[in-house]
Design an enzyme around this catalytic site. Sequence first.
Site, mmCIF file in Angstrom:
data_model
loop_
_atom_site.group_PDB
_atom_site.id
_atom_site.type_symbol
_atom_site.label_atom_id
_atom_site.label_comp_id
_atom_site.label_asym_id
_atom_site.label_seq_id
_atom_site.Cartn_x
_atom_site.Cartn_y
_atom_site.Cartn_z
ATOM 1 C CE1 TYR A 106 57.388 100.513 123.094
ATOM 2 C CE2 TYR A 106 56.076 101.703 124.235
ATOM 3 C CZ TYR A 106 56.126 101.376 123.285
ATOM 4 O OH TYR A 106 55.253 101.097 122.504
ATOM 5 C CG HIS A 116 57.393 95.110 120.244
ATOM 6 N ND1 HIS A 116 56.131 95.353 119.524
ATOM 7 C CD2 HIS A 116 58.088 94.355 119.158
ATOM 8 C CE1 HIS A 116 56.218 94.890 118.154
ATOM 9 N NE2 HIS A 116 57.573 94.495 117.948
ATOM 10 C CE LYS A 147 52.843 95.216 124.793
ATOM 11 N NZ LYS A 147 53.722 94.600 123.579
#
Length: 170
Positions: A106, A116, A147
């Site tokens: 994170y 997220h 991501k």
Amino acid sequence: MLVFTKGKIWVTNPGLAGELIARGFGEELDGKLLLAPEEALYLSEKRKSMIIVDENDKPLTFEDLMKFFSKKDKEFPLKYIVYRDLRDRGYVVKTGFKFGTHFRVYPRGTKPGEGHAAWLVHVIEEDHKCEFTEISRSVRLAQNVRKKMVFAIVDKEGDITYYKIERFTP
């Protein structure tokens, strides 16, 4: 106090559990806080006042825990080096198991549940050989869950080099 039982480390003190949750550690289960092996080892190393005991109230050392977790997972020492480095840099680091990688990380100031993870991090020894398809799969999966994929390469001296790999579409 932390209690090591059946291969897991639990925080039973509600005040301590609350403090650790606020700092991004652990996962709440049945009114207690369960720590990942890396989290427990990190806390035992960084907070000397935090004592981990077994079911018989015998204190466990950093070395005891490292030995136990390394027997269960041969990659554990390398993963711990990367975990410690990321935590020392101010990131919250959680398991990346459900994404097929070692960690999800994170951004500074963001905790699980409040935001997220930005990165998936996979730890690799410097002499690891892999196929491009393995890298491609990891990068695609990371992209599909919004991501970035990062490979943490650990050399023989324990130094870490981070490589962020992204899919480029012209």
